[in-house]
Design a protein around this motif. Structure first.
Motif, short mmCIF file in Angstrom:
data_model
loop_
_atom_site.label_atom_id
_atom_site.label_comp_id
_atom_site.label_asym_id
_atom_site.label_seq_id
_atom_site.Cartn_x
_atom_site.Cartn_y
_atom_site.Cartn_z
N THR A 28 35.81 30.69 48.24
CA THR A 28 36.16 31.55 49.38
C THR A 28 36.79 32.84 48.86
N SER A 30 36.36 37.44 48.53
CA SER A 30 35.37 38.53 48.36
C SER A 30 34.56 38.38 47.08
N THR A 31 35.11 37.73 46.06
CA THR A 31 34.34 37.54 44.82
C THR A 31 33.37 36.38 44.98
N ASP A 88 43.47 34.74 42.59
CA ASP A 88 44.34 35.91 42.76
C ASP A 88 45.02 36.30 41.46
N LYS A 98 45.87 30.85 43.61
CA LYS A 98 44.81 31.05 44.61
C LYS A 98 45.44 30.91 45.98
N GLY A 99 44.65 31.30 47.01
CA GLY A 99 45.12 31.04 48.35
C GLY A 99 45.55 32.25 49.15
N GLY A 101 43.65 34.08 50.42
CA GLY A 101 42.72 34.10 51.55
C GLY A 101 43.02 32.95 52.51
N GLU A 107 40.09 24.43 48.91
CA GLU A 107 39.66 24.84 47.56
C GLU A 107 40.17 23.84 46.53
N LYS A 125 42.91 40.75 37.89
CA LYS A 125 43.57 39.49 38.26
C LYS A 125 44.33 38.87 37.08
O1 DER Z 1 42.13 32.69 48.70
C1 DER Z 1 41.57 32.38 47.65
O2 DER Z 1 41.88 31.38 46.97
C2 DER Z 1 40.55 33.32 47.08
O3 DER Z 1 39.66 32.64 46.23
C3 DER Z 1 41.31 34.36 46.29
O4 DER Z 1 42.05 33.67 45.38
C4 DER Z 1 40.41 35.36 45.61
O5 DER Z 1 39.97 36.21 46.59
P1 DER Z 1 39.22 37.56 46.20
O6 DER Z 1 38.01 37.13 45.40
O7 DER Z 1 38.86 38.15 47.53
O8 DER Z 1 40.16 38.41 45.41
#
Ligand code: DER
Length: 234
Positions: A28, A30-31, A88, A98-99, A101, A107, A125
């Motif tokens: 989950t 944008s990547t 992140d 992470k998290g 999002g 996850e 990151k």
């Molecule tokens: O919320 C999450 O765990 C996402 O994977 C986050 O850690 C990375 O989000 P991004 O790819 O939009 O930076």
């Protein structure tokens, strides 16, 4: 190269690890979105087949459905061949935050069930230590008496100058996760020391569901930077 172009480069590189017939954890953010798009494209082109996706959020589930990726869940597939997801923060030992999002629980469940967990990030990151970016360290908590839980979390890391804040959505209401819980974000000013000790201490707080530190879980981290791609293995 823009940050999103770097994210896409890392994502496409990770999808090279995907083989037909795999059960895939779909991340989950944008990547990870680029990775899921790429998997959908290869399926459509017939270059991949017999893929089963296990989404890590409702958002990814919707994206995968729109791409025609066959989906299932951990109840039907308790072992996952490969998971691809963003992060992140990544420290030198491949520990993650992470998290941000908000999908950390699903996850961590999916990525904890997989044989290989490939993390995809742009170079921004990379941190020296978790919490080092000064950005949020997410903790999923039950809504019941969340202030009580947030105070316990803040006190736990007071030596690191921790401030605990309830995450709100764009309407100023408490953000609610896919699992109906809240997120308390911890903002740290200093290194929290032994991560496993910190993780155990957080999980001992009764109102805590899960936290965003993914320790010793990533098997590979693909970093896309201005100078090219770096692949770090556990
Ligand atoms: O919320 C999450 O765990 C996402 O994977 C986050 O850690 C990375 O989000 P991004 O790819 O939009 O930076």
């Amino acid at each position: 190269l823009t940050q999103d172009e770097l994210k896409k480069i890392a994502a496409y590189k990770a999808v090279e690890f995907v083989e037909s017939g795999m059960v895939l954890g779909l991340g989950t953010g944008s990547t990870a979105k680029h990775a899921v798009d790429r998997i959908g494209e290869l399926l459509r082109q017939g270059k991949l087949n017999n893929i089963i996706g296990i989404p890590t959020s409702k958002k990814t589930q919707e994206q995968a459905l729109s791409l025609g990726i066959p989906l299932s869940d951990l109840d039907s597939h308790p072992t996952v061949d490969l998971a691809i997801d963003g992060a992140d923060e990544v420290d030198p030992h491949l520990n993650l935050v992470k998290g941000r999002g908000g999908s950390l629980l699903r996850e961590k469940m999916v990525e904890g069930a997989c044989k290989k967990f490939v993390v995809i990030v742009d170079e921004s990151k990379l941190v020296k230590y978790l919490g080092g970016s000064g950005l949020a360290m997410p903790v999923e908590v039950v809504p019941f008496c969340w202030k009580f839980t947030a105070r316990k979390l803040q006190n736990l890391f007071e030596d690191s100058g921790c401030v605990a804040k309830l995450r709100n959505d764009c309407k100023g209401e408490p953000f609610v996760t896919d699992n109906g819980n809240y997120v308390v974000d911890l903002y740290l000013k200093k290194d929290i020391g032994d991560l496993q000790v910190a993780s155990d201490a957080i999980l001992r707080i009764a109102g805590v569901v899960e936290h965003g530190m993914f320790l010793d879980m990533a098997t590979t981290v693909i970093v896309a930077g201005e100078l090219g791609i770096t692949i770090k293995n556990k």
